[in-house]
Design a protein around this motif. Structure first.
Motif, mmCIF file in Angstrom:
data_model
loop_
_atom_site.group_PDB
_atom_site.id
_atom_site.type_symbol
_atom_site.label_atom_id
_atom_site.label_comp_id
_atom_site.label_asym_id
_atom_site.label_seq_id
_atom_site.Cartn_x
_atom_site.Cartn_y
_atom_site.Cartn_z
ATOM 1 N N THR A 245 5.169 2.714 -0.194
ATOM 2 C CA THR A 245 4.158 3.333 -1.051
ATOM 3 C C THR A 245 3.076 2.306 -1.339
ATOM 4 O O THR A 245 3.380 1.166 -1.705
ATOM 5 N N GLY A 246 1.838 2.713 -1.203
ATOM 6 C CA GLY A 246 0.735 1.803 -1.458
ATOM 7 C C GLY A 246 0.453 1.636 -2.942
ATOM 8 O O GLY A 246 0.765 2.503 -3.761
ATOM 9 N N VAL B 46 0.459 4.459 -6.195
ATOM 10 C CA VAL B 46 1.140 4.323 -7.487
ATOM 11 C C VAL B 46 0.122 4.424 -8.623
ATOM 12 O O VAL B 46 0.358 5.118 -9.618
ATOM 13 N N LEU B 47 -1.014 3.769 -8.471
ATOM 14 C CA LEU B 47 -2.073 3.828 -9.481
ATOM 15 C C LEU B 47 -2.523 5.270 -9.708
ATOM 16 O O LEU B 47 -2.610 5.729 -10.848
ATOM 17 N N MET C 268 -0.317 11.154 -14.152
ATOM 18 C CA MET C 268 0.728 11.284 -15.171
ATOM 19 C C MET C 268 0.164 11.074 -16.573
ATOM 20 O O MET C 268 0.592 11.726 -17.531
ATOM 21 N N HIS C 269 -0.805 10.181 -16.691
ATOM 22 C CA HIS C 269 -1.456 9.955 -17.984
ATOM 23 C C HIS C 269 -2.231 11.202 -18.403
ATOM 24 O O HIS C 269 -2.174 11.617 -19.562
ATOM 25 N N GLU C 270 -2.941 11.808 -17.467
ATOM 26 C CA GLU C 270 -3.674 13.045 -17.755
ATOM 27 C C GLU C 270 -2.730 14.165 -18.181
ATOM 28 O O GLU C 270 -3.080 15.005 -19.004
ATOM 29 N N ARG D 281 1.011 -2.939 -10.948
ATOM 30 C CA ARG D 281 1.559 -3.919 -9.996
ATOM 31 C C ARG D 281 3.073 -4.022 -10.152
ATOM 32 O O ARG D 281 3.814 -4.037 -9.169
ATOM 33 N N GLN D 282 3.557 -4.089 -11.388
ATOM 34 C CA GLN D 282 4.996 -4.203 -11.620
ATOM 35 C C GLN D 282 5.743 -2.957 -11.140
ATOM 36 O O GLN D 282 6.797 -3.060 -10.511
#
Length: 126
Positions: A42-43, A47-48, A54-56, A30-31
């Motif tokens: 951007t929805g 972003v999620l 990016m975590h993967e 959210r931030q």
């Protein structure tokens, strides 16, 4: 399986989110979305999803101890920039740092930037 993050190059969208994380520090989706949405449409789910990818790829780390996951850049801005520059030098300038610098410094370089570069070069010579 996560890839080694020193060989993974972030996409433009990933760099946008990394820049937010470098500026803010660890943040929830959210931030990050609130910051990104001030400059581009951007929805939240976009972003999620990008943060999950990016975590993967090990570009970010994720704290899952709270309901809202908190993401942080896995590498510093300097480390990421250095990696991207090395890749660019290798691919576009035949491995020549001087060719990159000569291309980067042109008529649009301000007097202050030239002075900063001169100071950097002087300090490297010492």
């Amino acid at each position: 399986m996560a890839q080694e993050n020193s060989t993974v190059k972030p996409t433009q969208a990933e760099l946008t989110l990394l820049n937010v994380l470098w500026k803010m520090g660890p943040a929830t989706v959210r931030q990050v979305h609130d910051v990104v949405s001030t400059t581009q449409k951007t929805g939240y789910t976009t972003v999620l999803k990008i943060l999950q990818i990016m975590h993967e790829k090990s570009l970010v780390i994720r704290d899952e101890s709270n309901r809202a996951h908190v993401y942080a850049a896995a590498n510093s801005q300097t480390q990421t920039q250095s990696s991207l520059i090395k890749d660019l030098i290798s691919k576009a300038f035949g491995g020549s740092t001087s060719k990159l610098v000569m291309r980067a410094i042109d008529d649009s370089t301000s007097e202050q930037e030239i002075n900063d570069i001169r100071q950097l070069l002087n300090s490297l010579e010492k």
